[in-house]
Design an enzyme around this catalytic site. Structure first.
Site, mmCIF file in Angstrom:
data_model
loop_
_atom_site.group_PDB
_atom_site.id
_atom_site.type_symbol
_atom_site.label_atom_id
_atom_site.label_comp_id
_atom_site.label_asym_id
_atom_site.label_seq_id
_atom_site.Cartn_x
_atom_site.Cartn_y
_atom_site.Cartn_z
ATOM 1 N N HIS A 172 -38.937 26.504 1.303
ATOM 2 C CA HIS A 172 -37.485 26.304 1.345
ATOM 3 C C HIS A 172 -37.159 25.201 0.341
ATOM 4 O O HIS A 172 -37.822 24.174 0.309
ATOM 5 C CB HIS A 172 -37.050 25.893 2.755
ATOM 6 C CG HIS A 172 -35.580 26.022 2.981
ATOM 7 N ND1 HIS A 172 -34.656 25.209 2.363
ATOM 8 C CD2 HIS A 172 -34.852 26.887 3.734
ATOM 9 C CE1 HIS A 172 -33.441 25.562 2.750
ATOM 10 N NE2 HIS A 172 -33.540 26.589 3.576
ATOM 11 N N ARG B 79 -34.329 31.999 -2.852
ATOM 12 C CA ARG B 79 -35.094 30.783 -2.584
ATOM 13 C C ARG B 79 -36.259 30.526 -3.525
ATOM 14 O O ARG B 79 -36.542 29.392 -3.873
ATOM 15 C CB ARG B 79 -35.689 30.895 -1.193
ATOM 16 C CG ARG B 79 -34.941 30.085 -0.255
ATOM 17 C CD ARG B 79 -35.438 30.299 1.116
ATOM 18 N NE ARG B 79 -34.241 30.293 1.923
ATOM 19 C CZ ARG B 79 -34.236 30.521 3.200
ATOM 20 N NH1 ARG B 79 -35.357 30.790 3.831
ATOM 21 N NH2 ARG B 79 -33.117 30.480 3.864
#
Ligand code: FAD
Ligand code: SIN
Length: 548
Positions: free
Chosen positions: A236, A282
Site C-alpha cells: 500500500h 496501487r
C-alpha cells in the site's frame, strides 16, 4: 489425552470471509469458527476505504470489470471477475440485511473513489468500514446457536486422509493449538474452510495485524494443494510514517477525495509517473514513491489534504484524524508523512469458482485464496467484496456436499504426539529468526527486485527453514513457532514464484526483466515432497514412535 471436537464444518478464521461463510452455513449444519486470538483480530477489522460495488446509473458492471482487469495487469481471470462483480449487489444487500448501514447522502449511498476506479463506487462507513462489517457479522454469529466460536486457537495443520493417489486425498479436520492451555486439540470435520487472511507479516513493514502470517497458505501447501501468484504481494503506498504508529494505514480514499502526494519541498510528483497521478493503481503509486525516496534519499513522502474543509475531513476521516492527532499530527493543518508497506497477498491457495482446493473437502476463501479476481495487482476495495461473494459460493457448495455426506472417516485423526519433544530452553531464537526473515523479505523481495536479491533471499530462507524445522521437530509447539514455520514456507513460495516470473508485471517489478512479456500466465506452484515440508509431520512422528 488430546481434547477432541467434532463438527460438520470447521472454518479457520474469523474475518469477513470466515464469519460470512459460517453464517451462510449455519442453517445447513454445525459450524466451528476459530480465531487466533480475539474474534476481531484479522485485517477485516482494520479495513478503512470500503467495499467496491456498482451503485449508480452512470457506473456499470462492465466498467467495474474493466477497471479490475486493468489493475490486474493481464492476469485476472475474466470469468471470475465477472462472477464477483456481478454478485456485488447481492452481497451488499445481504450485509445490509444483517444490519450494516453504509454512509448515505441525499440521493443514495455516499460513494468514494480509490486508485484505479474510473467511477465513484466504493461504499463505506466513514473510514472504519471494516470495523462496521466485523461488528455486523460478529453480532450475528455470536447469537447463532449453530455456530461455536473458539478463540485463542491456532490451527497447526490440516489433516488429510493419505491415499496412494494424492488427488483423491480428503481432509479429516485439523490439529489446533490452544494458546490458553498450551495443549494441542483435534477438530474433526466433514469440511474445512481456510479463511486465515493474508501473509503480509512476512515483511518488516506492513499495514496488517500480527496474525497475517499466511497460515492457511502454508497449511494448504503442506496438505498438497497448489498455490498461485505468490510473487504478487501488494504494497500500500501510504502507511503512516511515525515511530509510534508504524502499521497504521492512511486510506487511499484520502487521495480519492483530493489528497495530493508531495515531496518534502511540497512538489507534486505522481503526474511524472502516470497520467492518472494520485488515482493510478496501487502498484504504480507505491513504485513511484519508492523511486522518489531512493532518488532523493528521503525517509518518507507526504500526503496533503490541508486544502479540504475541516468539516469534510472530520466527517469523512474521523479515525485517521484521531489516530494522527494521537501522535501529534493534525491532518487538517499538516501534511501526513507516509511510506509504502506490505498490505495484501494477491496470490494464495488455488481454488475454483466454488472455493474448492486440490484436497477434497478443503476450501479456501478470502485473502488466503487465489480465485483469479486480482491478477497481478488488486483493485482497491475489491477484497472485502471478494470475501463476501465467495463466502456464499463456498457455503452453497459445502451445503450440497453435506446433504449427501457419508461420515465414514470421523474418528480417524490420531492424537497429537508429543512423546519425542521437549520444552524449548531458548525461545529467543524464534524472535531472532522472525526478525531476520522479515528484514530479508523487505530488503530482497520488496517493491523492486533483481535476480541477485532473490537468490540472496532464497539462500537465507533455506537456512532459516532448516533451523526452524529442527526446532519444530524437537520442541513443543507454541504460537510463535507455528507462525514462524508458516511464514518461512510462505516466504519460500514467494521467492520461488518471483524467480519463475522473468518479466515485470503488476506488483512484481524486477530490474533484470523490466518489460512485461506477451501471453502472461499465472505462476502455479505444485507441491513436491521436500523433507523439510513434511506433508503430515505428526502422523509421521506417530508412525516412528509406534515402531520403536
Ligand atoms: P482476515 O480478516 O485477516 O481474518 C483472518 C482470520 O484468520 C483471523 O480471525 C485470524 O485470527 C484467523 N487465523 C489466521 N491464521 C489462523 C490459524 N492458524 N488458526 C486459526 N485462526 C487463524 N480491503 C477492502 O476491500 N477494502 C478496504 O477498505 C480495505 N482496507 C484495508 C485496510 C487495512 C489496514 C488492511 C490491513 C487491509 C485492508 N483491506 C481492505 C484488505 C481486507 O481488509 C482484507 O483482505 C480482508 O479483510 C481479509 O479478510 P479475511 O477474512 O480473508 O481475513
Ligand atoms: C484503503 O483504504 O486504502 C485500503 C483499501 C483496500 O485495501 O482495498
Amino acid at each position: 489425552m488430546t481434547l477432541r471436537f467434532s463438527t460438520d464444518v470447521l472454518v479457520i478464521g474469523s474475518g469477513a470471509a470466515g464469519l460470512a461463510t459460517a453464517l451462510h452455513l449455519s442453517s445447513r449444519g454445525r459450524v466451528i469458527v476459530l480465531s487466533k486470538d480475539d474474534i476481531r483480530d484479522g485485517s477485516t477489522n482494520r479495513a478503512q476505504g470500503g467495499v467496491a460495488a456498482v451503485s449508480q446509473p452512470a457506473d456499470s458492471v462492465d466498467a467495474h470489470v474493466r477497471d479490475t482487469i486493468s489493475a490486474g495487469a493481464g492476469l485476472c481471470d475474466e470469468k471470475i471477475v465477472r462472477h464477483v462483480v456481478s454478485r456485488a449487489r447481492q452481497a451488499i444487500d445481504h450485509i445490509e440485511d444483517l444490519g450494516l448501514e453504509f454512509d448515505q447522502q441525499d440521493n443514495g449511498p455516499h460513494l468514494t473513489r480509490e486508485g484505479g476506479h474510473t467511477h465513484r463506487r466504493v461504499l463505506h462507513v466513514a473510514d472504519t468500514t471494516g470495523q462496521a462489517i466485523a461488528t455486523t457479522l460478529i453480532n450475528r454469529v455470536t447469537s447463532d446457536t449453530k455456530i461455536n466460536i473458539l478463540t485463542k486457537r491456532i490451527a497447526i495443520d490440516v489433516v488429510r486422509a493419505d491415499t496412494p493417489n494424492r488427488h483423491a486425498a480428503r481432509t479429516l479436520g485439523a490439529y489446533v493449538y490452544n494458546a490458553a492451555t498450551g495443549n494441542v486439540e483435534v477438530i474433526e470435520a466433514k469440511y474445512v474452510v481456510l479463511a486465515t487472511g493474508g501473509a503480509s507479516k512476512v515483511y518488516q513493514y506492513t499495514s496488517n495485524p500480527d496474525g497475517s502470517t499466511g497460515d492457511g497458505i502454508a497449511m494448504a501447501w503442506r496438505a498438497g494443494c497448489r498455490v498461485a501468484n505468490m510473487e504478487f504481494n501488494q504494497f500500500h503506498p501510504t502507511c503512516l510514517y511515525h515511530p509510534d504508529a508504524r502499521s497504521f494505514l492512511i486510506s487511499e480514499a484520502i487521495r480519492g477525495e483530493g489528497g495530493r502526494l508531495v515531496l518534502n519541498n511540497g512538489e507534486r510528483f505522481m503526474d511524472r509517473f502516470d497520467p492518472r497521478a494520485e488515482m493510478a493503481p496501487r502498484d504504480v503509486v507505491a513504485r513511484a514513491i519508492d523511486f522518489e525516496m531512493k532518488r532523493l534519499g528521503l525517509e518518507c513522502v507526504y500526503l496533503d489534504i490541508t486544502h479540504l474543509p475541516d468539516k469534510q475531513i472530520e466527517q469523512r476521516f474521523p479515525n485517521i484524524l484521531e489516530t494522527c492527532l494521537g501522535v501529534g499530527i493534525d491532518i487538517r493543518r499538516h501534511r501526513i508523512p507516509v511510506v509504502p508497506a506490505a498490505h495484501y497477498t494477491c496470490g494464495g491457495i488455488l481454488v475454483d469458482k466454488t472455493g474448492k482446493t486440490d484436497v477434497e473437502g478443503l476450501y479456501a476463501v478470502g485473502e488466503n485464496a487465489h480465485t483469479g479476481l486480482h491478477g497481478a495487482n488488486r483493485l482497491a476495495s475489491n477484497s472485502l467484496l471478494e470475501c463476501l461473494v465467495f463466502a456464499r459460493s463456498v457455503a452453497d457448495d459445502i451445503a450440497k456436499g453435506l446433504s449427501n455426506f457419508r461420515g465414514h472417516f470421523l474418528g480417524d485423526i490420531p492424537d497429537w504426539d508429543e512423546s519425542r519433544v521437549t520444552d524449548s530452553d531458548e525461545n529467543v531464537v524464534l524472535s531472532h529468526n522472525w526478525s531476520e526473515l522479515r528484514r530479508c523479505m523487505w530488503n530482497y523481495v520488496g517493491i523492486v527486485r533483481t535476480n541477485k536479491r532473490l537468490e540472496r533471499a532464497a539462500r537465507r530462507i533455506g537456512l532459516l527453514k532448516q533451523e526452524v524445522h529442527d526446532y519444530y521437530s524437537n520442541y513443543r509447539v507454541n504460537g510463535d513457532l507455528i507462525e514462524l514455520r508458516n511464514l518461512i514456507h510462505v516466504a519460500e513460495l514467494m521467492v520461488q514464484a518471483a524467480q519463475w516470473r522473468r518479466e515485470s508485471r503488476g506488483l512484481h517489478y524486477t530490474l533484470d526483466y523490466p518489460q512485461p512479456r506477451t501471453n502472461p500466465r499465472p505462476s502455479i506452484l505444485y507441491p513436491v515432497v521436500d523433507p523439510l515440508d513434511v506433508l503430515q509431520p505428526i502422523n509421521r512422528q506417530r508412525k516412528q514412535s509406534k515402531t520403536r
